[in-house]
Scaffold this motif. Structure first.
Motif, short mmCIF file in Angstrom:
data_model
loop_
_atom_site.label_atom_id
_atom_site.label_comp_id
_atom_site.label_asym_id
_atom_site.label_seq_id
_atom_site.Cartn_x
_atom_site.Cartn_y
_atom_site.Cartn_z
N ALA A 177 103.49 80.55 7.15
CA ALA A 177 103.51 82.04 7.05
C ALA A 177 102.03 82.24 6.71
CB ALA A 177 104.39 82.55 6.02
N LYS A 178 101.12 82.36 7.80
CA LYS A 178 99.77 82.90 7.85
C LYS A 178 99.58 84.07 8.66
CE LYS A 178 97.71 78.63 6.10
NZ LYS A 178 96.67 77.51 6.52
N VAL A 179 98.94 85.16 8.22
CA VAL A 179 98.74 86.20 9.31
C VAL A 179 98.11 85.71 10.37
CG1 VAL A 179 97.65 88.58 9.52
CG2 VAL A 179 98.63 87.85 7.47
N TYR A 180 98.73 85.95 11.71
CA TYR A 180 97.66 85.65 12.81
C TYR A 180 96.66 86.51 12.88
CZ TYR A 180 96.84 84.53 17.61
OH TYR A 180 96.09 84.47 18.89
N THR A 181 95.37 86.05 13.23
CA THR A 181 94.25 86.77 13.56
C THR A 181 93.74 86.71 14.87
OG1 THR A 181 92.90 85.24 12.36
CG2 THR A 181 93.85 87.24 11.14
N GLY A 182 93.88 85.39 15.39
CA GLY A 182 93.40 85.24 16.56
C GLY A 182 91.93 85.22 16.61
N VAL A 183 91.34 85.01 17.91
CA VAL A 183 89.72 84.83 18.07
C VAL A 183 89.22 86.18 18.72
CG1 VAL A 183 87.81 83.48 18.85
CG2 VAL A 183 89.60 82.38 17.62
N ALA A 184 88.50 86.86 17.97
CA ALA A 184 87.92 88.25 18.62
C ALA A 184 86.44 88.10 18.31
CB ALA A 184 88.67 89.39 18.46
N LYS A 185 85.83 88.98 19.54
CA LYS A 185 84.23 89.06 19.25
C LYS A 185 84.22 90.56 19.37
CE LYS A 185 79.57 87.86 20.92
NZ LYS A 185 78.97 87.18 21.92
N ASP A 209 104.80 91.50 12.82
CA ASP A 209 104.63 89.85 12.42
C ASP A 209 106.11 89.26 12.76
OD1 ASP A 209 101.85 89.89 11.37
OD2 ASP A 209 102.70 91.09 9.66
N GLY A 210 106.99 89.93 13.03
CA GLY A 210 108.27 89.29 13.21
C GLY A 210 109.39 89.79 12.18
N LEU A 211 109.39 90.71 11.41
CA LEU A 211 110.11 91.22 10.68
C LEU A 211 111.36 91.91 11.26
CD1 LEU A 211 108.17 92.48 7.36
CD2 LEU A 211 108.99 90.27 7.98
N GLN A 212 112.66 91.52 10.71
CA GLN A 212 113.71 92.23 11.29
C GLN A 212 113.39 93.64 11.37
OE1 GLN A 212 115.93 93.96 8.78
NE2 GLN A 212 114.39 93.36 7.36
N SER A 213 112.95 94.22 10.22
CA SER A 213 112.78 95.83 10.08
C SER A 213 111.61 95.94 9.04
CB SER A 213 113.90 96.53 10.01
OG SER A 213 114.48 96.25 8.56
N PRO A 272 111.30 82.07 21.36
CA PRO A 272 110.42 82.83 20.34
C PRO A 272 110.69 84.32 20.39
CG PRO A 272 109.00 82.40 22.14
CD PRO A 272 110.63 81.78 22.62
N THR A 273 110.51 84.89 19.13
CA THR A 273 110.31 86.27 19.07
C THR A 273 109.08 87.02 19.43
OG1 THR A 273 111.85 85.93 17.17
CG2 THR A 273 110.64 88.11 17.41
N LEU A 274 109.06 87.97 20.72
CA LEU A 274 108.11 88.58 21.16
C LEU A 274 108.06 90.00 20.72
CD1 LEU A 274 107.60 87.19 24.44
CD2 LEU A 274 106.55 86.40 22.42
N LEU A 275 107.25 90.79 20.09
CA LEU A 275 107.38 92.06 20.03
C LEU A 275 106.19 92.99 20.69
CD1 LEU A 275 107.39 91.79 16.03
CD2 LEU A 275 109.36 91.89 17.76
N LEU A 324 102.16 98.98 31.10
CA LEU A 324 101.74 97.75 30.45
C LEU A 324 102.29 97.67 29.14
CD1 LEU A 324 99.70 95.25 31.05
CD2 LEU A 324 98.11 96.47 29.53
N ASP A 325 103.01 96.49 29.12
CA ASP A 325 103.49 95.94 27.81
C ASP A 325 102.66 94.67 27.37
OD1 ASP A 325 105.42 98.02 27.98
OD2 ASP A 325 107.18 96.57 27.91
N TYR A 326 102.47 94.52 26.14
CA TYR A 326 101.50 93.40 26.11
C TYR A 326 101.84 92.89 24.25
CZ TYR A 326 98.81 97.15 23.53
OH TYR A 326 98.35 97.86 22.88
N THR A 327 101.54 91.59 24.21
CA THR A 327 101.80 91.05 22.73
C THR A 327 101.07 89.70 23.00
OG1 THR A 327 103.47 90.16 21.19
CG2 THR A 327 103.88 89.47 23.54
N ASN A 328 101.12 88.91 21.75
CA ASN A 328 100.56 87.68 21.71
C ASN A 328 101.46 86.51 21.36
OD1 ASN A 328 99.08 85.39 20.07
ND2 ASN A 328 97.51 86.49 21.00
N LEU A 329 101.68 85.60 22.19
CA LEU A 329 102.51 84.57 22.12
C LEU A 329 102.70 83.82 20.73
CD1 LEU A 329 102.41 82.83 25.70
CD2 LEU A 329 103.98 84.52 24.46
N ASN A 330 101.47 84.05 19.74
CA ASN A 330 101.41 83.21 18.52
C ASN A 330 101.66 84.30 17.49
OD1 ASN A 330 101.13 80.61 19.49
ND2 ASN A 330 98.81 81.08 19.82
N LYS A 331 101.70 85.65 17.61
CA LYS A 331 101.66 86.51 16.79
C LYS A 331 102.92 86.53 15.58
CE LYS A 331 100.82 90.38 14.58
NZ LYS A 331 100.07 90.60 13.55
#
Length: 1021
Positions: free
Chosen positions: A660-668, A624-628, A35-38, A346-353
């Motif tokens: 291809a839907k924008v990943y938003t995740g769950v946040a409060k 979102d994973g674009l090459q650039s 998977p691509t991780l940014l 710290l480096d951080y990302t989301n595995l579904n992003k």
């Protein structure tokens, strides 16, 4: 027979093994797609207290707690807040944090090299644990909390030993001394703990939870007889009771504690002997994330038992890891991945992003020796994918684009790839040369270029397009038909007729539509429509000027969508009209349509998704994973499987429109700070956990800051807030914000924060008490006081009215006395004097003689007539009969005529502007007022003339009275009965009186009666 049966069984087993191998190979091949991780980065510049991270934990409010070697930090995705023990407080955790866990109340238990403390999230403060005995610890002791069991007892390493701490009795129970300060447990919190793992200087110990006598301690990887197996263990992942994965200096080790067997995995793509420092299970995949000392973050497949991918630091990629030495790995329930990078933070990302697959990344292409700036793409019928690069030649891949089949024209740029009629490929190099790929012989044949007209130098070819199985070229000299001869000659036959019919034949693009019609654009100039007849273009009309370049086009129904340098523009094929305004503001370099007729556009500012029916647009960026952010012109390809390919300056993006839907995740959203009257207040407590805000009436300016609590894309996270009860308007903001409510009124309110994507909300009730003058008891007191005051005022008013009535009665009595005195004076001075004179005359004379001579009769008659006249005049003054019979004007005329007869003074009377009838009381009062004024003038003013005028105007009756007498000073002259009499009459008829006088300038009096109820006009009566 037995041999045959055995042979059949052998064949069956071989087939079964083959099927199993094929299945396993397919499974492994599928699962090993990296998977691509940014990655984003939290560093010292962002507020992190130290770049070496020792502990990571996400609390129930969504905050990430980061324990470092020099301070404790709290991070919400936007802001990093640091807790540091500057004053060496015993209730504050030491700066070197060892571990962080959370209890059932949401409080944190924090271990450090100095003490063990609890963070109370309600009060936002720290309290140190007390150990008065067994062990006797005061301060400066190492602690490592690691578990809370089913009895809510805390398991903790303290100063060399492991204890179980009872939260109720506040006493500790010794467990074991076999530990070097780090522990690992196989089960989640709040269960009965049977065994746990502790780390030694070398290797690990497996301890029984109730083995206080330490009789069943197992030791692994610390055998002195085999020094090669001695390993320093950094991290442990418990897969099962028989499968322990250890991150060691020998690599990744799989240990079976029951059989005491182990396997070492230390060979990856970049290193034959890795040092594993951290381990975490990848969610929903049979993978491990393995942190290393120098090789970054690796992916390990638990099925194939191999490293199949990894992530490392790339100096030219800001979204790569910031370093290759991994200290800690932590994955929360939202699949946010947090990595402690030694020396960097710290480096951080989301595995579904990441939404889009990235192919031909630079990290993968560097070993092959070519660049990944993709400028042209073509998929052949055999499934091969051809990728032309800017400087690295042509790369031919299989369908999955994982491994190139061949590379042609190395170090030369590819300009165009066009499939011909029979499946061959026409290829143009950046230097202008052409080749024909013949699929039957799998060879590239160089072509000789020939033009139907002489050209000076190299000709710029902007486009080659296939229309009805014929190739056409858009060139700087016009349109031309292409043909390839058997002698491998490429002929450009210019369409002379059409090229001469347009102003400037520098053709940029040819767009076919309908059956025999095309759009032709000249370079940044104009757009024309033309008919295609016998492979010749016939000009139809000029559509519109086009001061932009058309880089791509898609036809949907009756509309052609043009991707231009000025945005997305529509062309209607029926009306042949071009929109004046763009649908999307971006420099479009390529355009494709998916199966739902939605548009995807590569631009120089990211990838756009556009829905024509709803006119909605979505922009995707590198996160979102674009090459650039930059895609190349015409480097786009749509395949039969529905996938879309876009080439850019750093490889290829594969778009699956259905996913291809924008990943938003769950946040409060969470409240991070509250200011009262623009100052921090101790009444608030911890704003993160506050459930209600009670304020006084003068604490009515409230400033509330909040965070979206998103680690993926917090700056673009949309939050809707509303202060219910104060302002019904809902306001949408993005990212962390601060809102200020100044001078709020008293009452009950509620602040509502709603995350737009997840619909999670945070509510804060706010009560601002009213000032005492707005409370019910104060209002009741005021009402009662008002009633009492009103009653007293009413009583005083009645007494005042009664007093006025007495005064008016007294004035009437005084007026009556004055009138009686005047009447008495008149009778005494005139009538009495004349009668007395007549009496004396009769007594003094000879009555008989006077009778005989007739003198008595004459004299008596004269005196009696005079007395009667005086008496009549007095009676008229008391009650002039003329007013009742003929009205005010006639009465005033009689009065003025009688006075003028004496020639004492001359009175001028003007009533031309008066034409209404007044009430009798008004006429009587005005008559008396005039009479009183005339008397005062005659007696005191020494005037020669009096001017009286009476008019009615604007529902008013005005009497103007002036004399030319000596006047008087109003401050010095004593008020007499005459003036009192005038004022009494003025009040009686509710009129206004104005007196203007100065010494030597006479007197001017104005009397005004306001007649809102108009009486009948005199002429109409």
């Amino acid at each position: 027979m037995r041999f045959n049966n055995a042979l059949q069984r052998l064949n069956f087993m071989i087939k079964l093994c083959c099927v199993f191998c094929l299945f396993s190979g397919g499974l492994i091949g599928y699962s090993q797609t990296k998977p691509t991780l940014l990655f984003k980065h939290l560093t010292l510049e962002d507020g992190l207290s130290d770049p070496i991270i020792r502990a990571l934990h996400i609390d129930r409010n969504g905050y990430l707690w980061v324990g470092t070697e020099n301070g404790l930090n709290r991070f919400d995705g936007t802001t990093c807040y640091t807790y540091k023990n500057i004053n060496n407080s015993k209730n504050f955790p030491g700066n070197y944090i060892t571990n962080i866990i959370e209890d059932s109340a949401g409080d944190l238990i924090i271990g450090s090299q100095n003490n063990l403390v609890k963070y109370n999230r309600q009060r936002d403060n720290f309290t140190s644990y007390k150990f008065p005995e067994n062990p006797h610890l005061k301060d400066n002791y190492y602690s490592f909390p690691f578990y809370i069991d089913h009895r809510k007892d805390l398991w903790v390493y303290l100063a060399g030993n492991i204890y179980r701490y009872n939260n109720h009795t506040k006493k500790t129970e010794y467990i074991t001394t076999y530990s070097n300060g780090f522990q690992f447990v196989p089960i989640p919190f709040y269960h009965e703990l049977d065994w746990f793992i502790s780390r030694g200087v070398k290797g690990i110990y497996i301890n029984k939870a109730n083995d206080t006598k330490e009789e069943h301690v197992q030791k692994f990887l610390m055998n002195n007889d085999s020094p090669s197996l001695n390993s320093h263990v950094e991290d442990v992942y418990v897969e099962t009771d028989t499968s322990l994965w250890l991150g060691t200096d020998k690599g990744l080790i799989l240990l079976n504690p029951k059989t005491k067997s182990h396997q070492i995995f230390s060979d990856c793509k970049t290193n034959k002997k890795i040092i594993a420092t951290a381990i975490a299970k990848y969610p929903h995949q049979p993978w491990l994330l393995v942190g290393t000392r120098n090789d970054g973050l690796l992916l390990f497949n638990l099925v194939s038992r191999k490293f199949f991918g990894g992530y490392s630091h790339e100096s030219d990629n800001s979204l790569s890891l910031s370093g290759n030495y991994i200290r800690r790995i932590y994955i929360d329930q939202k699949q946010n991945l947090f990595i402690g990078i030694d020396g960097h933070g710290l480096d951080y990302t989301n595995l579904n992003k990441v939404i889009f697959t990235r192919l031909l990344e630079k990290a993968n292409t560097v070993p092959t020796g070519f660049d990944n700036d993709v400028v042209a793409m073509l998929r052949l019928k055999n499934g091969q994918m051809w990728c032309g690069t800017k400087n690295g030649g042509l790369h031919i891949y299989l369908k999955d684009l994982k491994k190139p089949v061949k590379n042609k024209f190395a170090k030369i740029g590819i300009s165009k790839l066009v499939e011909t009629i029979n499946g061959d490929v026409l290829l143009e190099l950046a230097d202008g040369r052409f080749f024909l790929y013949q699929s039957k012989i799998d060879r590239f044949i160089p072509l000789k270029i020939k033009f139907s007209e002489m050209q000076n130098g190299k000709m710029q070819i902007n486009q080659i397009v296939k229309i009805n199985n014929t190739l056409f070229a858009a060139t700087e000299y016009g349109v031309a038909k292409l043909s390839i001869s058997a002698s491998h000659e490429l002929l450009f036959a210019a369409d002379k007729s059409f090229n001469r019919s347009i102003t400037w034949p520098n053709i940029q693009r040819i767009i076919p539509f309908n059956k025999d019609e095309v759009l032709i654009q000249t370079y940044y100039t104009s757009l024309y429509s033309a008919k295609l007849r016998d492979d010749r273009f016939v000009l139809d009309q000029k559509i519109a000027p086009t001061p932009f370049g058309i880089n791509g086009n898609i036809t949907i129904d009756e509309t052609i969508y043009l991707g231009t340098s000025s945005g997305l523009i529509r062309f209607n094929t029926v009306t042949k009209t071009l929109d004046k305004y763009s649908l999307l503001d971006a420099n479009c370099t390529s355009i494709l349509a998916d199966r739902n007729n939605n548009l995807w556009l590569g631009t120089n500012h990211g990838l756009y998704f556009y829905e024509p029916k709803q006119a909605n647009q979505t922009r995707y960026v590198t996160a979102d994973g674009l090459q650039s952010m930059v895609f190349n012109i015409n480097s786009a390809l749509s395949c039969n499987d529905g996938l879309l390919y876009f080439g850019g300056i750093n490889g290829i993006n594969v778009v699956n429109p259905s996913k291809a839907k924008v990943y938003t995740g769950v946040a409060k959203p969470q409240i991070t700070s509250i200011l009262i009257n623009d100052k921090m207040s101790t009444l608030v407590g911890n704003p993160i956990t506050i459930s209600k805000l009670n304020l006084k009436h003068n604490q009515n300016t409230i400033t509330i800051a909040f965070s979206p609590m998103d680690f993926t894309n917090p700056k673009q996270r949309k939050i809707v807030y509303q202060m219910v009860g104060y302002d019904d308007k809902k306001i949408t903001v993005t990212g962390s914000n601060s809102i200020r409510f100044p001078n709020m009124p008293s009452g009950k309110f509620k602040l509502v924060l709603v995350d737009v994507y997840s619909n999670k909300r945070t509510e804060l009730p706010i009560y601002i008490s009213a000032p005492f003058w707005q409370k019910w008891w104060f209002l009741v007191i005021c009402l009662l006081s008002l009633i009492i005051i009103s009653f007293m005022g009413f009583v005083i008013y009645l007494r005042w009215i009664k007093h006025l009535q007495i005064l008016q009665l007294r004035q009437m009595i005084n007026f009556q006395k004055a009138d009686r005195k005047r009447i008495a004076d008149d009778l005494h001075d005139d009538v009495g004097l004349r009668l007395s004179s007549l009496k004396h005359y009769l007594l003094a004379g000879d009555i008989n003689k006077m009778i005989d001579g007739g003198e008595l009769r004459k004299l008596s008659s004269e005196y009696i007539d005079q007395a009667v006249s005086v008496l009549r005049s007095t009676l008229i003054n008391l009650s002039p009969k003329t007013i009742d019979e003929h009205g005010l004007i006639t009465a005033l005329e009689d009065l003025i005529e009688n006075i003028n007869k004496f020639r004492i003074i001359t009175i001028h009377f003007d009533y031309a502007g008066f034409n209404i009838a007044l009430k009798s009381t008004q006429q009587y009062s005005l008559y008396r007022i005039c009479q009183e004024l005339i008397n005062n003038t005659i007696k005191h003013a020494g005037a020669k003339n009096i001017y009286i005028a009476i008019i009615n105007r604007d529902e008013k009756v005005i009497i103007l009275y002036e004399d030319d007498g000596m006047g008087y000073d109003t401050l010095l002259v004593k008020r007499g009965y005459g003036l009192y009499n005038i004022e009494a009459h003025i009040k009686a008829i509710k009129a206004d009186l104005a007196i203007d006088t100065q010494i030597g300038k006479g007197v001017a009096v104005t009397i005004t009666i306001n007649l809102k109820q108009i009486l009948k006009f005199k002429n109409g009566s």
